[in-house]
Design a protein around this motif. Structure first.
Motif, mmCIF file in Angstrom:
data_model
loop_
_atom_site.group_PDB
_atom_site.id
_atom_site.type_symbol
_atom_site.label_atom_id
_atom_site.label_comp_id
_atom_site.label_asym_id
_atom_site.label_seq_id
_atom_site.Cartn_x
_atom_site.Cartn_y
_atom_site.Cartn_z
ATOM 1 N N PHE A 57 4.519 -6.025 0.259
ATOM 2 C CA PHE A 57 4.001 -7.296 -0.492
ATOM 3 C C PHE A 57 3.365 -7.258 -1.810
ATOM 4 N N ILE A 58 2.894 -5.872 -2.707
ATOM 5 C CA ILE A 58 2.733 -6.171 -3.638
ATOM 6 C C ILE A 58 2.922 -4.525 -4.573
ATOM 7 N N GLU A 59 4.369 -4.536 -3.992
ATOM 8 C CA GLU A 59 4.660 -3.846 -4.768
ATOM 9 C C GLU A 59 5.511 -3.575 -6.213
ATOM 10 N N PRO A 60 5.339 -4.817 -6.163
ATOM 11 C CA PRO A 60 6.026 -5.467 -7.950
ATOM 12 C C PRO A 60 4.288 -5.322 -8.469
ATOM 13 N N PHE A 61 3.299 -4.715 -8.508
ATOM 14 C CA PHE A 61 1.989 -4.702 -8.701
ATOM 15 C C PHE A 61 1.591 -3.671 -8.913
ATOM 16 N N GLN A 62 1.641 -2.655 -8.378
ATOM 17 C CA GLN A 62 1.167 -1.363 -7.781
ATOM 18 C C GLN A 62 1.457 -0.866 -9.181
ATOM 19 N N LYS A 63 2.095 -0.534 -10.378
ATOM 20 C CA LYS A 63 1.773 -0.001 -11.415
ATOM 21 C C LYS A 63 0.681 -0.260 -12.869
ATOM 22 N N ASN A 64 0.011 -1.729 -11.689
ATOM 23 C CA ASN A 64 -1.165 -2.279 -12.833
ATOM 24 C C ASN A 64 -2.307 -2.252 -11.299
ATOM 25 N N LEU A 65 -3.105 -0.481 -12.371
ATOM 26 C CA LEU A 65 -4.432 -1.075 -10.969
ATOM 27 C C LEU A 65 -4.957 -1.582 -10.690
ATOM 28 N N VAL A 66 -5.611 -2.348 -11.650
ATOM 29 C CA VAL A 66 -6.498 -3.850 -11.681
ATOM 30 C C VAL A 66 -5.854 -4.712 -10.041
ATOM 31 N N LEU A 67 -4.622 -5.256 -11.105
ATOM 32 C CA LEU A 67 -4.094 -6.302 -10.045
ATOM 33 C C LEU A 67 -3.706 -5.386 -8.575
ATOM 34 N N LEU A 68 -3.452 -4.391 -8.291
ATOM 35 C CA LEU A 68 -3.959 -3.460 -7.160
ATOM 36 C C LEU A 68 -4.520 -3.797 -6.699
ATOM 37 N N TYR A 69 -5.742 -3.995 -6.851
ATOM 38 C CA TYR A 69 -7.303 -3.562 -6.936
ATOM 39 C C TYR A 69 -7.335 -4.640 -5.413
ATOM 40 N N VAL A 70 -7.437 -5.916 -7.146
ATOM 41 C CA VAL A 70 -7.582 -6.766 -6.661
ATOM 42 C C VAL A 70 -6.942 -7.623 -4.948
ATOM 43 N N LEU A 71 -5.343 -7.509 -5.198
ATOM 44 C CA LEU A 71 -5.003 -7.715 -4.587
ATOM 45 C C LEU A 71 -4.827 -6.858 -3.193
ATOM 46 N N ARG A 126 -1.716 5.707 -4.744
ATOM 47 C CA ARG A 126 -1.805 6.540 -5.695
ATOM 48 C C ARG A 126 -1.796 7.971 -5.697
ATOM 49 N N VAL A 127 -2.420 8.157 -4.502
ATOM 50 C CA VAL A 127 -2.575 9.576 -3.586
ATOM 51 C C VAL A 127 -1.684 10.364 -2.891
ATOM 52 N N ILE A 128 -1.768 9.178 -1.754
ATOM 53 C CA ILE A 128 -1.598 9.484 -0.160
ATOM 54 C C ILE A 128 -0.223 9.201 0.095
ATOM 55 N N HIS A 129 -0.351 8.286 -0.321
ATOM 56 C CA HIS A 129 1.382 7.901 -0.081
ATOM 57 C C HIS A 129 2.785 7.979 -0.459
ATOM 58 N N PRO A 130 2.241 8.922 -1.667
ATOM 59 C CA PRO A 130 3.746 9.867 -2.342
ATOM 60 C C PRO A 130 3.825 11.365 -1.061
ATOM 61 N N ARG A 131 2.799 11.449 -0.559
ATOM 62 C CA ARG A 131 2.523 12.894 0.421
ATOM 63 C C ARG A 131 3.065 12.517 2.283
ATOM 64 N N MET A 132 3.132 11.234 2.498
ATOM 65 C CA MET A 132 2.566 11.048 3.478
ATOM 66 C C MET A 132 4.587 10.293 3.529
ATOM 67 N N LEU A 133 5.345 10.340 2.336
ATOM 68 C CA LEU A 133 6.590 9.936 2.165
ATOM 69 C C LEU A 133 7.525 11.145 2.581
ATOM 70 N N LEU A 134 6.958 12.247 2.400
ATOM 71 C CA LEU A 134 7.165 12.813 2.577
ATOM 72 C C LEU A 134 7.586 13.601 4.491
ATOM 73 N N LEU A 135 6.457 13.479 4.368
ATOM 74 C CA LEU A 135 6.248 13.579 5.497
ATOM 75 C C LEU A 135 7.034 12.342 7.228
ATOM 76 N N GLU A 136 7.179 11.318 6.490
ATOM 77 C CA GLU A 136 7.954 10.701 7.120
ATOM 78 C C GLU A 136 9.807 11.082 7.088
ATOM 79 N N GLN A 137 9.686 11.297 6.040
ATOM 80 C CA GLN A 137 11.378 12.276 5.936
ATOM 81 C C GLN A 137 11.260 13.179 6.806
#
Length: 292
Positions: A57-71, A126-137
């Motif tokens: 749901f917040i994917e469009p705002f994930q590059k903006n650190l402040v918006l990511l945190y607030v949302l 920012r940190v865990i999900h990229p690695r979690m995607l490798l495990l999911e794959q």
């Protein structure tokens, strides 16, 4: 189909991570192993739903650190409040309570806790999900749709068992609470009668020679001690009377785990949840003694 597999696997992976986090944290805090989680299996679904919500749901705002945190903070706070409310209405129990935390809302959510969840969500994205995607794959390529379907079936069975078990838990703890209140009322009646007899003896003692003052002082000390210990008198009465214990419902391992895993659990149909905990602990201790 591939998106379905990804969503289901990520849900269970993050639900397991959430369960692991709570189990480790609560175990360290309690200085003993505490198996957290509402279900029997090692997952805490609220974490799976929360992280998936942040990821999708917040994917469009994930590059903006402040918006990511607030949302993220706002989303997980709403989810935590709804979950707390739903569990209370469904099981007539409060599973966590933030009334002792500043800036809380009805004890269901609290600003300091929500701010912490927001930091956790940013760290995951920012940190865990990229690695979690490798495990999911890896899991997706190895087990295809069979693993997600198996996990859904097992969790469905777990959910049905938990709901039925909690209904029995509610009934059993309610009976225990009623038994405690009846026993306390009986003890109070007996105490009032004893108090009346004691008062009568005091009046008689006043009319006797002063040589009985020492004995009277001893009686007063004994009376005051009995009065101060009145809160635990009901517990001792259950401990010393096998017939009273025999009439109490027995909690199974899962039900006892719920009481242990959620120290702030409050049963709405029970006058004093802590007294039920004490009674359950007494019954468990008695079982251990019999085994020895």
């Amino acid at each position: 189909m591939q998106e379905f597999i990804r969503i289901v696997l990520l849900f269970f992976l993050y639900s397991f991570v959430g369960w692991l986090w709570e189990t480790v944290y609560c175990s360290l805090k309690a200085k003993q192993f505490v198996y957290r989680g509402f279900l029997v299996g090692p997952i805490t679904p609220i974490y799976g739903f929360g992280i998936l919500g942040v990821l999708y749901f917040i994917e469009p705002f994930q590059k903006n650190l402040v918006l990511l945190y607030v949302l993220s903070t706002l989303l997980v706070t709403i989810l935590e409040y709804i979950t707390s409310y739903a569990l209370e209405k469904l099981f007539h129990a409060t599973w966590w309570d933030y009334h002792d935390v500043p800036l809380n809302l009805n004890g269901r959510v609290a600003l300091p806790v929500s701010l912490f969840w927001g930091i956790g969500c940013v760290l995951i994205v920012r940190v865990i999900h990229p690695r979690m995607l490798l495990l999911e794959q890896f899991l997706s390529e190895r087990f295809s749709v069979y693993l997600p379907m198996l996990l859904l079936v097992i969790t469905g069975i777990d959910l049905v068992y938990t709901v039925v078990n909690m209904a029995a838990f509610k009934k059993a703890t309610q009976q225990m609470g009623e038994a405690i209140e009846v026993r306390k009322a009986e003890l109070q009646t007996s105490f009032d009668e004893t108090k009346g007899e004691f008062t009568k003896k005091v009046e008689e003692a006043k009319e006797n020679a002063t040589s009985r003052l020492d004995r009277l002082a001893s009686d007063v000390a004994s009376y005051r001690k009995e009065k101060s210990d009145g809160r635990s008198e009901w517990l001792r009465s259950f401990q010393e009377n096998p017939k009273l214990k025999a009439n109490l419902p027995k909690l199974n391992l899962t039900q006892r785990r719920v009481l242990k895993s959620f120290p702030k659990l409050k049963l709405n149909d029970v006058k004093n949840t802590e007294e039920v905990r004490q009674l359950v602990e007494l019954l468990k201790t008695k079982k251990k003694d019999k085994r020895k």
